[in-house]
Design an enzyme around this catalytic site. Structure first.
Site, short mmCIF file in Angstrom:
data_model
loop_
_atom_site.label_atom_id
_atom_site.label_comp_id
_atom_site.label_asym_id
_atom_site.label_seq_id
_atom_site.Cartn_x
_atom_site.Cartn_y
_atom_site.Cartn_z
N CYS A 1 -7.03 -1.38 8.74
CA CYS A 1 -5.84 -1.35 7.92
C CYS A 1 -5.31 0.11 7.79
O CYS A 1 -4.30 0.40 8.03
CB CYS A 1 -5.88 -2.17 6.68
SG CYS A 1 -6.25 -4.04 7.12
N GLU B 1 1.01 -1.07 -0.12
CA GLU B 1 0.22 -0.03 -0.07
C GLU B 1 0.79 1.21 0.08
O GLU B 1 1.86 1.55 0.82
CB GLU B 1 -0.96 0.11 1.27
CG GLU B 1 -1.84 -1.28 1.35
CD GLU B 1 -3.13 -1.12 0.15
OE1 GLU B 1 -3.16 -0.09 -0.38
OE2 GLU B 1 -3.59 -2.13 0.08
#
Length: 210
Positions: A149, A85
């Site tokens: 998250c 990410e």
């Protein structure tokens, strides 16, 4: 304690929803067995899927270990690859956590920037790991999903001025085993540290010449 050692913190999440065994914590425990080499002090921590716990736990990990890098690992039911990410987002937290709570403000840090990028070039990490013949597919994403998250990642990026990373893993057996995921994390984090070292060296060289 050997101060020449660099400290790295890696977290996984506890169970939530249908994820009664969270692949991220299994992967992190496998990584702990493998280690990151003799130069690195690896600390691992399991994070409960609760916004308020994250808000106190993430700063305490930074204070306690003073890590060079903190890497959060989470599971995504939609992921079929190990996903790096690039950024964390501040707004849009409407999903309830394990204690049926969500922040009133629906954001991580009131007044914080909308989006914070990691200082690590995830495309580079992805290329390098993919070229290493690991047997695990790695990809890059710009959306960590607006749940715990993403919330954890943003909080960490904010505190560390970008010296954080987030890795999403698929559920166990879809298609990777815990051991596969542990090996993938080891390779990914070693590449991240390598890139951070190169960036540091560049800065020192530039300082040297001016």
């Amino acid at each position: 304690m050997d101060n020449s050692k660099r400290s790295v913190v890696v977290t996984g999440f506890g169970p939530f929803g249908e994820h009664t065994i969270n692949a991220s914590w299994i992967a992190v425990q496998e990584l702990k067995k493998l280690g990151l080499g003799s130069e690195v002090d690896l600390h691992v921590s399991e994070v409960p899927v609760e916004y308020q716990t994250v808000q106190s736990l993430v700063p305490s990990l930074w204070k306690k270990h003073h890590p060079l890098l903190i890497v959060h690992v989470g599971v995504s039911g939609m992921a079929t690859t190990v996903t790096l990410e690039k950024c964390g987002r501040n707004h849009g937290y409407k999903g309830l956590d394990n204690s049926s709570f969500c922040p009133d403000t629906q954001c991580c840090i009131v007044g914080g920037p909308d989006c914070i990028n990691s200082v690590i070039d995830m495309e580079s990490v992805c290329k390098r790991v993919s070229a290493s013949g690991l047997g695990v597919v790695v990809s890059v994403s710009k959306d960590a999903g607006r749940y715990l998250c993403d919330f954890t990642y943003y909080t960490s990026l904010y505190l560390s001025h970008g010296r954080s990373a987030f890795v999403h893993v698929p559920p166990l057996g879809k298609p990777y085993s815990g051991e596969d995921l542990g090996r993938a994390l080891q390779a990914i984090i070693q590449e991240m540290l390598e890139l951070m070292d190169q960036a540091e060296e560049k800065i020192h060289c530039q300082q040297h010449f001016h």
